[in-house]
Design an enzyme around this catalytic site. Sequence first.
Site, mmCIF file in Angstrom:
data_model
loop_
_atom_site.group_PDB
_atom_site.id
_atom_site.type_symbol
_atom_site.label_atom_id
_atom_site.label_comp_id
_atom_site.label_asym_id
_atom_site.label_seq_id
_atom_site.Cartn_x
_atom_site.Cartn_y
_atom_site.Cartn_z
ATOM 1 N N GLU A 137 33.676 13.902 -0.765
ATOM 2 C CA GLU A 137 32.451 13.820 -1.887
ATOM 3 C C GLU A 137 32.176 15.231 -1.771
ATOM 4 O O GLU A 137 31.659 15.787 -0.665
ATOM 5 C CB GLU A 137 31.598 12.849 -1.375
ATOM 6 C CG GLU A 137 31.891 11.502 -1.304
ATOM 7 C CD GLU A 137 31.958 10.912 -2.831
ATOM 8 O OE1 GLU A 137 31.454 11.488 -3.649
ATOM 9 O OE2 GLU A 137 32.779 10.009 -3.153
ATOM 10 N N ASP B 100 31.907 27.437 2.701
ATOM 11 C CA ASP B 100 30.989 28.304 3.463
ATOM 12 C C ASP B 100 29.692 27.793 3.507
ATOM 13 O O ASP B 100 28.754 28.225 4.223
ATOM 14 C CB ASP B 100 30.885 29.358 2.687
ATOM 15 C CG ASP B 100 30.228 29.284 0.903
ATOM 16 O OD1 ASP B 100 30.144 28.225 0.879
ATOM 17 O OD2 ASP B 100 30.138 30.374 0.527
ATOM 18 N N TYR C 45 25.676 16.602 2.359
ATOM 19 C CA TYR C 45 27.050 17.120 2.077
ATOM 20 C C TYR C 45 27.449 18.368 3.064
ATOM 21 O O TYR C 45 28.766 18.130 3.704
ATOM 22 C CB TYR C 45 27.222 17.805 0.637
ATOM 23 C CG TYR C 45 28.538 18.761 0.359
ATOM 24 C CD1 TYR C 45 29.481 18.119 0.426
ATOM 25 C CD2 TYR C 45 28.356 20.154 0.257
ATOM 26 C CE1 TYR C 45 30.701 18.970 0.133
ATOM 27 C CE2 TYR C 45 29.658 21.082 0.114
ATOM 28 C CZ TYR C 45 30.636 20.296 -0.043
ATOM 29 O OH TYR C 45 31.830 21.005 -0.062
ATOM 30 N N LYS D 42 30.530 18.016 6.009
ATOM 31 C CA LYS D 42 31.475 18.889 5.994
ATOM 32 C C LYS D 42 31.803 19.708 7.653
ATOM 33 O O LYS D 42 32.749 20.022 8.123
ATOM 34 C CB LYS D 42 31.696 20.084 5.018
ATOM 35 C CG LYS D 42 31.811 19.444 3.472
ATOM 36 C CD LYS D 42 33.106 18.795 3.234
ATOM 37 C CE LYS D 42 34.346 19.877 3.346
ATOM 38 N NZ LYS D 42 35.400 19.405 2.932
HETATM 39 P P1 NAD Z 1 36.289 17.129 -6.308
HETATM 40 O O1 NAD Z 1 35.111 16.478 -5.935
HETATM 41 O O2 NAD Z 1 36.561 17.716 -7.657
HETATM 42 O O3 NAD Z 1 37.576 16.077 -5.871
HETATM 43 C C1 NAD Z 1 37.360 15.477 -4.833
HETATM 44 C C2 NAD Z 1 38.612 14.491 -4.883
HETATM 45 O O4 NAD Z 1 38.693 13.593 -3.636
HETATM 46 C C3 NAD Z 1 38.805 13.670 -5.989
HETATM 47 O O5 NAD Z 1 39.844 13.548 -6.702
HETATM 48 C C4 NAD Z 1 38.502 12.413 -5.457
HETATM 49 O O6 NAD Z 1 38.887 11.135 -6.129
HETATM 50 C C5 NAD Z 1 39.050 12.358 -3.916
HETATM 51 N N1 NAD Z 1 38.438 11.599 -3.066
HETATM 52 C C6 NAD Z 1 37.028 11.436 -2.931
HETATM 53 N N2 NAD Z 1 36.875 10.519 -1.868
HETATM 54 C C7 NAD Z 1 38.005 10.185 -1.437
HETATM 55 C C8 NAD Z 1 38.837 9.358 -0.609
HETATM 56 N N3 NAD Z 1 38.001 8.282 0.107
HETATM 57 N N4 NAD Z 1 39.941 9.185 -0.243
HETATM 58 C C9 NAD Z 1 40.879 10.010 -1.165
HETATM 59 N N5 NAD Z 1 40.358 10.647 -2.079
HETATM 60 C C10 NAD Z 1 39.146 10.732 -2.293
HETATM 61 O O7 NAD Z 1 36.264 18.247 -5.341
HETATM 62 P P2 NAD Z 1 36.374 19.836 -5.305
HETATM 63 O O8 NAD Z 1 35.593 20.710 -5.558
HETATM 64 O O9 NAD Z 1 37.917 19.744 -5.800
HETATM 65 O O10 NAD Z 1 36.633 20.132 -3.733
HETATM 66 C C11 NAD Z 1 38.022 19.918 -2.888
HETATM 67 C C12 NAD Z 1 37.490 20.100 -1.354
HETATM 68 O O11 NAD Z 1 37.162 21.714 -1.458
HETATM 69 C C13 NAD Z 1 36.360 19.564 -0.881
HETATM 70 O O12 NAD Z 1 36.650 19.260 0.409
HETATM 71 C C14 NAD Z 1 35.320 20.501 -0.836
HETATM 72 O O13 NAD Z 1 34.429 20.206 0.159
HETATM 73 C C15 NAD Z 1 36.079 21.809 -0.862
HETATM 74 N N6 NAD Z 1 35.422 22.927 -1.484
HETATM 75 C C16 NAD Z 1 34.927 22.888 -2.537
HETATM 76 C C17 NAD Z 1 34.482 24.071 -3.154
HETATM 77 C C18 NAD Z 1 34.012 24.165 -4.860
HETATM 78 O O14 NAD Z 1 33.470 25.188 -4.908
HETATM 79 N N7 NAD Z 1 34.363 23.282 -5.494
HETATM 80 C C19 NAD Z 1 34.143 25.326 -2.388
HETATM 81 C C20 NAD Z 1 34.424 25.285 -0.948
HETATM 82 C C21 NAD Z 1 35.169 23.976 -0.594
#
Ligand code: NAD
Length: 339
Positions: free
Chosen positions: A84, A126, A153, A157
């Site tokens: 999430e 980060d 959140y 993490k």
């Molecule tokens: P997102 O919300 O776009 O995608 C998350 C995906 O995970 C979705 O496809 C969802 O269906 C799936 N998901 C959620 N709960 C699940 C579960 N219980 N089992 C299986 N699948 C599940 O997120 P994002 O922006 O692509 O981020 C991906 C990762 O990168 C995350 O771990 C986030 O913390 C990390 N992150 C994101 C950013 C950013 O700027 N978006 C920056 C740094 C790190």
Amino acid sequence: MTILVTGGAGFIGSNFLFWEAEKNPQDRLVCLDALTYAGNLSTLAPLMEKENFRFVKGDIADSKCVDQLFAEEKPDIVVNFAAESHVDRSIEDPGLFLRTNILGTQTLMDACRKYGVGRYHQVSTDEVYGDLPLDRPELMFTEETPIHTSSPYSASKASADLLVLAYHRTFGLPVSISRCSNNYGPYHFPEKLIPLMISRALADESLPVYGDGANIRDWLYVADHCAAIDAVMRRGRVGEVYNIGGHNERSNLEVVKTILRALGKPETLIRFVKDRPGHDMRYAIDPTKIHDELGWLPETDFDSGIAKTIQWYLDNRAWWEEILSGDYQNYYKKMYENR
Ligand code: NAD
Ligand code: TYD
């Protein structure tokens, strides 16, 4: 080599699957995704017909499902994007974040131990470092910066990161962690700042900027993040954390104004709304370690990245209009109506 990619139907995970399919076509890619509101199977349509790609709908916190998939695929590498990911939603419903982001990580790592997976890579953020003050621009997050979280959140993490490091020390699990700054690019769900502002500006709707818009984020084009994760999961040292970022700091107001200028829309669309509780002021990454150890450098600066991103949203209206026409309407009303 078989790579299990969790959360591959979301923003960064899908970009990563496309990136791997192009750069390493010899590898088998398996995607496990629960298809929550943030997951979109249509995004993965170009991969579905490929022989060495498999999609499985399932929950990373469901140990039976995870165990069965590991037994079938025996992955060499597991890279965990599933989470999430939206701070505002974590303020509304923390419990879901703890379940997916912490217990989901534990479930995956237990399967990695059982099946002797060669590398478990945790995609972190980060945001685990908390925030930096606006008046100390010389400060940046290094891998040694203490964990100090602000939102449910980021706390979830950070908890997952600690668990990953504990599994390395206690069980010898071969892990790595990457902590990246804010990403932007294609397939970004339109609840997040950049795609939200692009989609609303195109519809001549007001653009809700939290507080005074002075908060700073360090923006990285998503393909650069994918390249960095690939480098860490294949060549990074086991048990190590790598920060990922490209020195592209912008205030939210600057980002919104850049989007308005590019679309030829007036700044009168900007509407300052009530601030997010606990809103982090500034994020800034020091990427020296990943550069020195793995030779990674970002290829896309903010000006060209934002231009490419805006063009993608113009060229792929069907993808985000479909999302905006569904449940998302209720979400927007609930989160912004009385703000
Ligand atoms: P997102 O919300 O776009 O995608 C998350 C995906 O995970 C979705 O496809 C969802 O269906 C799936 N998901 C959620 N709960 C699940 C579960 N219980 N089992 C299986 N699948 C599940 O997120 P994002 O922006 O692509 O981020 C991906 C990762 O990168 C995350 O771990 C986030 O913390 C990390 N992150 C994101 C950013 C950013 O700027 N978006 C920056 C740094 C790190
Ligand atoms: P977001 O995309 O939610 O990412 P994060 O909170 O993980 O950094 O938000 C980026 C910045 O934009 C953050 O400072 C909050 C701000 N923001 C707004 O001003 N208005 C909005 O409607 C949203 C979603 C975010």
